[in-house]
Design an enzyme around this catalytic site. Structure first.
Site, short mmCIF file in Angstrom:
data_model
loop_
_atom_site.label_atom_id
_atom_site.label_comp_id
_atom_site.label_asym_id
_atom_site.label_seq_id
_atom_site.Cartn_x
_atom_site.Cartn_y
_atom_site.Cartn_z
N LYS A 67 0.84 -1.21 0.00
CA LYS A 67 0.00 0.00 0.00
C LYS A 67 0.87 1.26 0.00
O LYS A 67 0.62 2.19 -0.78
CB LYS A 67 -0.95 -0.01 1.21
CG LYS A 67 -1.95 -1.15 1.19
CD LYS A 67 -2.94 -1.06 2.33
CE LYS A 67 -2.31 -1.30 3.67
NZ LYS A 67 -1.79 -2.68 3.81
N THR A 68 1.87 1.29 0.86
CA THR A 68 2.77 2.45 0.89
C THR A 68 3.55 2.57 -0.41
O THR A 68 3.76 3.68 -0.93
CB THR A 68 3.75 2.32 2.08
OG1 THR A 68 3.00 2.20 3.29
CG2 THR A 68 4.66 3.53 2.16
N ASP A 112 -1.14 6.92 6.48
CA ASP A 112 -1.18 5.50 6.81
C ASP A 112 -2.07 5.26 8.02
O ASP A 112 -2.21 6.12 8.89
CB ASP A 112 0.24 5.01 7.09
CG ASP A 112 0.35 3.50 7.00
OD1 ASP A 112 -0.58 2.85 6.47
OD2 ASP A 112 1.36 2.95 7.46
N THR A 161 -5.37 -1.18 7.28
CA THR A 161 -5.52 -2.63 7.38
C THR A 161 -6.89 -2.99 7.93
O THR A 161 -7.23 -4.17 7.99
CB THR A 161 -4.43 -3.22 8.29
OG1 THR A 161 -4.51 -2.58 9.58
CG2 THR A 161 -3.04 -2.99 7.70
N ARG A 220 6.42 -8.41 1.62
CA ARG A 220 7.30 -7.96 2.71
C ARG A 220 7.92 -9.16 3.42
O ARG A 220 9.11 -9.17 3.74
CB ARG A 220 6.51 -7.11 3.71
CG ARG A 220 7.37 -6.59 4.88
CD ARG A 220 6.55 -5.82 5.88
NE ARG A 220 6.03 -4.59 5.31
CZ ARG A 220 5.04 -3.88 5.85
NH1 ARG A 220 4.46 -4.30 6.96
NH2 ARG A 220 4.64 -2.75 5.28
#
Length: 341
Positions: A67-68, A112, A161, A220
């Site tokens: 997302k980032t 975020d 999230t 990740r």
């Protein structure tokens, strides 16, 4: 920092700088999420041709899916600046005002964990998103008055999230809604191969395939496991990540071939051994394994459910037949069998 936190993709200081070299900068470098990319490509190109800010974008999905990274890609593709913050950092309305009054036109403003915004800041954000103005109160008591401060047109990118915790008034102000899903095996293998190339790591195709299967569908996690395998290959091998290195490394990190970590297996074992396979409430299950309820719901359950090991029912969590098979445990409690289907 425990191995469980490392492998679950929980962010912590110290790993982030290492992710920067392998973080994609453009859409054509971003692997996976094909439907998301194809739509964003159209929206970005249309906004760029009109010389307008991209419509506000809402990004949701489990941690570690990019997302980032996507927020940074949007600003790179648009050729504009990026302003990054998180909802907990915005403590007072003046914090938001200070950021928005210093941005340039068409800036991508990334927040975020946007579900954690305080109500006062959220209400200020409504007007900024729609009218590109800020309501500001001057004075106190009877002499107080409201003025509107213009801000440059910008694109708000909100990531979370927990999309269900975002208020409806805020959610409806986003013009583009993007839901990110777990990656499949082939996509993760491509990501691992790309990351290995950037980091000058030699990894065999079979080793990349094996590592992809243990990466919980999350880039990740895949990239962090890759770095750990690099360490094992450097110290205990010949500098090449082979299947033997991956098998040995995953065993030492207590990660199995399906990507389940020690705590994942403890959750399933507690559910089966202590509660007959369920149903059992999430709070009770969290106490049984010594983990917080939020961590259980946010970091462990999504993957267990997605892989078919766990099922949520109105009465609580239930272990599926696949969980029994994977752990090599017998299904001796026939009382709850009907709840599994």
């Amino acid at each position: 920092m425990s191995e469980d936190s490392i492998l679950s993709g929980l962010p912590y200081q110290g790993e982030e700088p290492a992710e920067n070299p392998i973080r994609p900068k453009l859409l054509n470098e971003f692997l996976g999420q094909e439907d998301v990319k194809s739509n964003l490509k159209v929206f970005i190109e249309a906004a760029r041709q009109r010389q307008e800010p991209l419509d506000h974008v809402f990004l949701s999905g489990p941690p570690g899916l990019g997302k980032t990274t996507l927020a940074g890609i949007m600003s790179n593709e648009l050729g504009v600046e990026t302003k990054v913050t998180s909802a907990p950092a915005l403590d007072k309305p003046k914090d938001l005002a200070g950021l928005l009054t210093t941005i340039s036109e068409r800036t991508v403003f990334f927040i975020d964990e946007i579900h954690r915004l305080k109500p006062a800041i959220e209400e200020m954000l409504y007007i900024a998103m729609e009218d590109y103005e800020l309501d500001w109160i001057i004075g106190q008591g009877p002499s107080a008055r409201t003025i509107r401060i213009p801000v440059p047109p910008f694109t708000l990118v909100g990531a979370t999230t927990k999309p269900g915790r975002v208020s409806s008034p805020l959610y409806t102000r986003f013009g583009i809604n993007v839901r990110m899903n777990f990656y499949d095996l082939a996509e993760l293998q491509q990501i691992l191969t790309r990351s290995a190339s950037i980091l000058n790591i030699t990894i065999t195709s079979d080793a990349a395939h094996l590592l992809a299967g243990s990466s919980r569908g999350t880039p990740r996690v895949a990239n962090r496991l890759l770095r750990r395998m690099r360490d094992f290959a450097q110290i205990e091998g010949e500098g090449i990540i082979t299947t033997d290195i991956v098998h040995s490394g995953l065993k030492r990190l207590q990660v199995d071939e399906r990507g389940l970590e020690r705590l994942d297996r403890e959750i399933l074992k507690a559910l089966i051994a202590k509660y007959g396979g369920g149903p059992v409430g999430v709070e009770t299950l969290a106490i049984s394994v010594g983990e917080s309820m939020d961590s259980l719901e946010d970091f462990y359950e999504p993957y267990l459910i997605q892989q078919g090991f766990l099922k949520r029912t109105p009465r609580g969590r239930v272990a599926t037949p696949l969980a029994y098979k994977h752990l090599g445990m017998d299904r001796t409690n026939d009382e709850n069998q009907g709840l599994l289907f």
